[in-house]
Design a protein around this motif. Sequence first.
Motif, short mmCIF file in Angstrom:
data_model
loop_
_atom_site.label_atom_id
_atom_site.label_comp_id
_atom_site.label_asym_id
_atom_site.label_seq_id
_atom_site.Cartn_x
_atom_site.Cartn_y
_atom_site.Cartn_z
N GLY A 1 68.47 44.77 -2.69
CA GLY A 1 67.66 44.87 -3.90
C GLY A 1 66.46 45.78 -3.69
N LEU A 2 65.85 45.69 -2.51
CA LEU A 2 64.73 46.59 -2.19
C LEU A 2 65.20 48.04 -2.13
CD1 LEU A 2 62.79 44.58 0.55
CD2 LEU A 2 62.20 44.86 -1.87
N VAL A 3 66.44 48.23 -1.65
CA VAL A 3 67.00 49.59 -1.60
C VAL A 3 67.10 50.18 -3.01
CG1 VAL A 3 69.07 50.95 -1.04
CG2 VAL A 3 68.23 49.22 0.56
N VAL A 4 67.40 49.35 -3.99
CA VAL A 4 67.49 49.84 -5.37
C VAL A 4 66.14 50.40 -5.82
CG1 VAL A 4 67.97 49.21 -7.78
CG2 VAL A 4 69.36 48.24 -5.93
N PHE A 5 65.05 49.73 -5.41
CA PHE A 5 63.71 50.26 -5.72
C PHE A 5 63.56 51.66 -5.13
CE2 PHE A 5 62.32 45.75 -6.20
CZ PHE A 5 61.66 45.87 -7.42
N ASN B 1 61.01 51.47 -14.87
CA ASN B 1 62.14 51.72 -15.76
C ASN B 1 63.17 50.61 -15.58
OD1 ASN B 1 63.79 52.40 -13.47
ND2 ASN B 1 62.93 54.48 -13.52
N ILE B 2 64.32 50.77 -16.21
CA ILE B 2 65.35 49.72 -16.21
C ILE B 2 65.86 49.42 -14.81
CG2 ILE B 2 67.23 51.35 -16.61
CD1 ILE B 2 66.88 47.75 -18.01
N TRP B 3 65.87 50.42 -13.93
CA TRP B 3 66.37 50.20 -12.57
C TRP B 3 65.45 49.30 -11.76
CZ3 TRP B 3 71.15 50.68 -11.37
CH2 TRP B 3 71.95 51.58 -12.05
N ASP B 4 64.18 49.29 -12.11
CA ASP B 4 63.28 48.34 -11.46
C ASP B 4 63.65 46.91 -11.83
OD1 ASP B 4 61.16 49.97 -10.02
OD2 ASP B 4 61.04 50.86 -12.03
N LEU B 5 64.06 46.72 -13.08
CA LEU B 5 64.52 45.40 -13.51
C LEU B 5 65.78 45.01 -12.76
CD1 LEU B 5 64.35 42.92 -15.35
CD2 LEU B 5 65.60 44.25 -17.10
N VAL B 6 66.70 45.95 -12.58
CA VAL B 6 67.92 45.68 -11.82
C VAL B 6 67.56 45.27 -10.39
CG1 VAL B 6 70.02 46.70 -10.85
CG2 VAL B 6 69.35 47.22 -13.21
N ALA B 7 66.63 46.00 -9.79
CA ALA B 7 66.20 45.68 -8.42
C ALA B 7 65.60 44.28 -8.34
CB ALA B 7 65.20 46.73 -7.94
N VAL B 8 64.79 43.92 -9.31
CA VAL B 8 64.18 42.59 -9.33
C VAL B 8 65.24 41.51 -9.44
CG1 VAL B 8 62.73 41.02 -10.67
CG2 VAL B 8 61.95 43.35 -10.24
N ASP C 1 52.74 53.11 -8.38
CA ASP C 1 52.58 52.40 -9.65
C ASP C 1 52.08 50.98 -9.36
OD1 ASP C 1 53.42 52.15 -12.69
OD2 ASP C 1 54.17 50.36 -11.67
N PHE C 2 51.01 50.59 -10.02
CA PHE C 2 50.36 49.31 -9.75
C PHE C 2 51.31 48.14 -9.92
CE2 PHE C 2 48.22 45.51 -11.32
CZ PHE C 2 47.28 45.28 -10.33
N TRP C 3 52.04 48.10 -11.03
CA TRP C 3 52.86 46.94 -11.32
C TRP C 3 54.09 46.85 -10.41
CZ3 TRP C 3 50.80 43.09 -13.51
CH2 TRP C 3 49.80 43.27 -14.46
N ARG C 4 54.69 48.00 -10.08
CA ARG C 4 55.82 47.97 -9.15
C ARG C 4 55.35 47.42 -7.79
NH1 ARG C 4 57.23 52.81 -9.47
NH2 ARG C 4 59.01 52.59 -10.89
#
Length: 314
Positions: free
Chosen positions: A237-241, A177-184, A94-97
Amino acid sequence: MGCTSNLKNAVIAFLAPLPSIIFYLSFINNATDHPFCYRHPLLLVNLLFFFNVNILFWLIALIQSSHWMIDPYWTVIPVMLVHYYAAHPLAHYDFWRSRIVILLTWVWSIRLIHNYFRREKWQWGAREDWRFTDMIQQYGKHWWWASFFSIYLPHQLLLIGLSLPFYVIHSVNQPLNIWDLVAVVVCVSGILIAYFADNQLYNFVMMMMSNDMILESGLWYYTRHPNYFGEQLWWWGLVVFGWNLGYGWTFIGALLNTMCLGYVTKLVEQRMLKQDERVEAYRKYQNTTSVWIPCFKFNSSSYPNLPLNKTKNA
């Protein structure tokens, strides 16, 4: 340290990774001519790391009698790895991720490299990590070969392991998705905590007129090692991604790093307790303050009284 030596080390540091960079750029432009490299991105990056970092950096260290270069490259190699995975012909993402993670990695790296050179008074190779210096006494005349297994191979294991989420992020094309926000949020929190903790430590060291034996204000009031806590948050945090994309096994690098930081924490605190003028203050600090996770002060009466005179162990 003279200007000539400083310039020489800077040139060496910039030239050292060129073999891998040149090879990879050539590979990207002619991927079909290298089917092995094309099909096995993880194996290829390990081979490049082994020959370019482990062997070349080690040989340079033997010539210079100093293993200084691995420290600044701890902050540079993850940036190189995230671009390696993003540029690989098999990359699918995904480009934005991808752009978010690349940006965060650059911010993390710039913060850490700035803190490193500020601490080293903007000099290249002025000194090596004190832990490596201590190892010389441990290994003696065997240090020349033992250093390869004590420094460089563990760094490959850690850095490649910690960067596994980069590989997954650039191998799976799944919408945000929302988990990407959590990771960020976790990653940014880690960067900010480490930034403020390192600034507070630097300012404390620079206050030569201070009568304080230890730093016990700011973030250091709530934890004895807020910089380590922030660094761990960044990697977890990277692990969450990676977990969000269905690859929970990417936690292995962060887990190894946490275990390594646990050992480093023990070494740092043992070193503090070898300074006779700080023993009493640091013992009290240990008995009332969390090791990593920030929280309010403990009741020191809950801990056994420890001997304060000429203590050498944590």
